[in-house]
Design an enzyme around this catalytic site. Sequence first.
Site, PDB file in Angstrom:
ATOM      1  N   ASN A  88       0.867  -1.183   0.000  1.00  0.00           N
ATOM      2  CA  ASN A  88       0.000   0.000   0.000  1.00  0.00           C
ATOM      3  C   ASN A  88       0.903   1.232   0.000  1.00  0.00           C
ATOM      4  O   ASN A  88       1.512   1.554   1.018  1.00  0.00           O
ATOM      5  CB  ASN A  88      -0.881  -0.044   1.257  1.00  0.00           C
ATOM      6  CG  ASN A  88      -1.698   1.216   1.434  1.00  0.00           C
ATOM      7  OD1 ASN A  88      -1.831   2.023   0.504  1.00  0.00           O
ATOM      8  ND2 ASN A  88      -2.260   1.390   2.624  1.00  0.00           N
ATOM      9  N   TRP A  89       0.974   1.892  -1.150  1.00  0.00           N
ATOM     10  CA  TRP A  89       1.912   3.028  -1.267  1.00  0.00           C
ATOM     11  C   TRP A  89       1.350   4.304  -0.630  1.00  0.00           C
ATOM     12  O   TRP A  89       2.032   5.313  -0.578  1.00  0.00           O
ATOM     13  CB  TRP A  89       2.250   3.279  -2.750  1.00  0.00           C
ATOM     14  CG  TRP A  89       3.037   2.159  -3.374  1.00  0.00           C
ATOM     15  CD1 TRP A  89       3.425   0.988  -2.779  1.00  0.00           C
ATOM     16  CD2 TRP A  89       3.531   2.101  -4.728  1.00  0.00           C
ATOM     17  NE1 TRP A  89       4.122   0.204  -3.676  1.00  0.00           N
ATOM     18  CE2 TRP A  89       4.205   0.864  -4.883  1.00  0.00           C
ATOM     19  CE3 TRP A  89       3.457   2.963  -5.825  1.00  0.00           C
ATOM     20  CZ2 TRP A  89       4.813   0.474  -6.076  1.00  0.00           C
ATOM     21  CZ3 TRP A  89       4.057   2.580  -7.015  1.00  0.00           C
ATOM     22  CH2 TRP A  89       4.732   1.352  -7.139  1.00  0.00           C
ATOM     23  N   LYS A  90       0.097   4.259  -0.212  1.00  0.00           N
ATOM     24  CA  LYS A  90      -0.556   5.423   0.422  1.00  0.00           C
ATOM     25  C   LYS A  90      -0.371   6.670  -0.448  1.00  0.00           C
ATOM     26  O   LYS A  90      -0.335   6.556  -1.667  1.00  0.00           O
ATOM     27  CB  LYS A  90      -0.038   5.625   1.844  1.00  0.00           C
ATOM     28  CG  LYS A  90      -0.113   4.356   2.675  1.00  0.00           C
ATOM     29  CD  LYS A  90       0.083   4.603   4.143  1.00  0.00           C
ATOM     30  CE  LYS A  90       0.160   3.279   4.881  1.00  0.00           C
ATOM     31  NZ  LYS A  90       0.140   3.420   6.319  1.00  0.00           N
ATOM     32  N   GLY A 129       2.427   1.893  10.879  1.00  0.00           N
ATOM     33  CA  GLY A 129       3.338   3.020  10.731  1.00  0.00           C
ATOM     34  C   GLY A 129       4.040   3.407  12.019  1.00  0.00           C
ATOM     35  O   GLY A 129       4.660   4.461  12.112  1.00  0.00           O
ATOM     36  N   GLU A 146      -5.303  -5.445  10.590  1.00  0.00           N
ATOM     37  CA  GLU A 146      -4.277  -4.439  10.819  1.00  0.00           C
ATOM     38  C   GLU A 146      -4.532  -3.736  12.147  1.00  0.00           C
ATOM     39  O   GLU A 146      -5.322  -2.778  12.207  1.00  0.00           O
ATOM     40  CB  GLU A 146      -4.312  -3.395   9.694  1.00  0.00           C
ATOM     41  CG  GLU A 146      -4.102  -3.978   8.317  1.00  0.00           C
ATOM     42  CD  GLU A 146      -3.574  -2.910   7.374  1.00  0.00           C
ATOM     43  OE1 GLU A 146      -2.456  -3.079   6.884  1.00  0.00           O
ATOM     44  OE2 GLU A 146      -4.257  -1.895   7.149  1.00  0.00           O
ATOM     45  N   GLY A 184       2.773  -1.278   4.331  1.00  0.00           N
ATOM     46  CA  GLY A 184       2.771   0.152   4.050  1.00  0.00           C
ATOM     47  C   GLY A 184       4.186   0.643   3.795  1.00  0.00           C
ATOM     48  O   GLY A 184       4.745   0.478   2.709  1.00  0.00           O
ATOM     49  N   GLY A 185       4.794   1.223   4.817  1.00  0.00           N
ATOM     50  CA  GLY A 185       6.115   1.852   4.703  1.00  0.00           C
ATOM     51  C   GLY A 185       7.156   1.032   3.946  1.00  0.00           C
ATOM     52  O   GLY A 185       7.848   1.540   3.059  1.00  0.00           O
ATOM     53  N   GLU A 218      -6.746   4.367   8.179  1.00  0.00           N
ATOM     54  CA  GLU A 218      -6.521   5.813   8.004  1.00  0.00           C
ATOM     55  C   GLU A 218      -7.797   6.475   7.487  1.00  0.00           C
ATOM     56  O   GLU A 218      -8.132   7.597   7.869  1.00  0.00           O
ATOM     57  CB  GLU A 218      -5.334   6.043   7.053  1.00  0.00           C
ATOM     58  CG  GLU A 218      -4.017   5.773   7.774  1.00  0.00           C
ATOM     59  CD  GLU A 218      -2.880   5.302   6.891  1.00  0.00           C
ATOM     60  OE1 GLU A 218      -2.961   5.430   5.665  1.00  0.00           O
ATOM     61  OE2 GLU A 218      -1.904   4.765   7.459  1.00  0.00           O
ATOM     62  N   HIS A 248      -9.493   1.027   4.978  1.00  0.00           N
ATOM     63  CA  HIS A 248      -8.196   1.184   5.665  1.00  0.00           C
ATOM     64  C   HIS A 248      -8.400   2.059   6.903  1.00  0.00           C
ATOM     65  O   HIS A 248      -9.190   3.006   6.882  1.00  0.00           O
ATOM     66  CB  HIS A 248      -7.176   1.819   4.709  1.00  0.00           C
ATOM     67  CG  HIS A 248      -5.782   1.748   5.260  1.00  0.00           C
ATOM     68  ND1 HIS A 248      -5.309   2.626   6.198  1.00  0.00           N
ATOM     69  CD2 HIS A 248      -4.774   0.871   5.028  1.00  0.00           C
ATOM     70  CE1 HIS A 248      -4.061   2.300   6.504  1.00  0.00           C
ATOM     71  NE2 HIS A 248      -3.711   1.238   5.810  1.00  0.00           N
ATOM     72  N   SER A 272       3.458  -2.527  10.307  1.00  0.00           N
ATOM     73  CA  SER A 272       4.913  -2.534  10.425  1.00  0.00           C
ATOM     74  C   SER A 272       5.549  -3.866  10.005  1.00  0.00           C
ATOM     75  O   SER A 272       6.471  -4.360  10.656  1.00  0.00           O
ATOM     76  CB  SER A 272       5.340  -2.146  11.845  1.00  0.00           C
ATOM     77  OG  SER A 272       4.882  -0.841  12.147  1.00  0.00           O
TER      78      SER A 272
HETATM   79  C1  PEP Z   1      -0.776  -0.100   6.035  1.00  0.00           C
HETATM   80  O1  PEP Z   1      -0.768   1.020   5.600  1.00  0.00           O
HETATM   81  O2  PEP Z   1      -1.721  -0.848   5.733  1.00  0.00           O
HETATM   82  C2  PEP Z   1       0.321  -0.513   6.902  1.00  0.00           C
HETATM   83  C3  PEP Z   1       0.244  -1.690   7.458  1.00  0.00           C
HETATM   84  O3  PEP Z   1       1.357   0.355   7.077  1.00  0.00           O
HETATM   85  P1  PEP Z   1       2.811   0.038   7.738  1.00  0.00           P
HETATM   86  O4  PEP Z   1       3.301  -1.244   7.104  1.00  0.00           O
HETATM   87  O5  PEP Z   1       3.659   1.205   7.399  1.00  0.00           O
HETATM   88  O6  PEP Z   1       2.591  -0.136   9.200  1.00  0.00           O
END
Ligand code: PEP
Length: 250
Positions: free
Chosen positions: A9-11, A173, A167, A234-235, A97, A95, A213
């Site tokens: 997920n590049w957000k 994050g 999640e 994500g990251g 966010e 998601h 993470s």
């Molecule tokens: C996400 O955005 O779904 C996520 C899990 O982010 P991260 O891996 O950065 O925690």
Amino acid sequence: MRRPLIAGNWKLNKTIKESRQLSMQLIDELSNITDRDIVIAPVFTALSTVSEIIGSSPIQLAAQNCYPTTSGAFTGEVSPLFLQDAGCRFVIIGHSERRQLLHETNAFINQKLIAVIHAELTPILCIGETLQQREEGQMLETLTRQIEEGLAGLTADQMATVVIAYEPIWAIGTGKTASSEQAQEAHAFIRELLQELFNPTVAGQTRILYGGSVKPENIDNLMAQKDIDGALVGGASLKAEDFIRIVKFL
Ligand code: PEP
């Protein structure tokens, strides 16, 4: 058996040029992989470009969100039909966010999920508890509500295409990953719930991804858990080297 799925997920990151570069780096290293699904979710504006680059490679395209009505006077929105037109096969729905920053409700997320299924795309439904909910003993209740309301009205046949991403919000994050045991416990609970709500076949077939993470250092342990079928990253999906290592989990 459930086919593993690793999704990046590049957000709200990567311009079209940067998205093109990252996609090309991924193709170089991942084109020979056939035993797992690899999915990337760039920003809307980069979808068509990335779709052309990934072409017939094993990498598939996802959108990060959608609007549930197909077309019409909905300024600024994008529906599953247009995402399919841009080359998407998957859509991330609900998601955390979006739940937190944009106040998306389970009922609205359910409408999106149904629209995605009608467009013959695969929804990745995100669920997860906050730290406060976990500490106050409300984790299972929260997950139950998100699943029951998010999947409301779906038939067992429609469930065949749904992917769930667990999640925990406190792990997204933050660099704090749920331990493999904590993740497995939540995944097993979700699978049991699917059995109650649908049937044992649905429960056995539904892919449940872990997100929060995920990194090259923890992916192998997470994937060794019985009920973890993949990861939503994500990251670490923004760095080719890290995402490649995560996709190549052992
Ligand atoms: C996400 O955005 O779904 C996520 C899990 O982010 P991260 O891996 O950065 O925690």
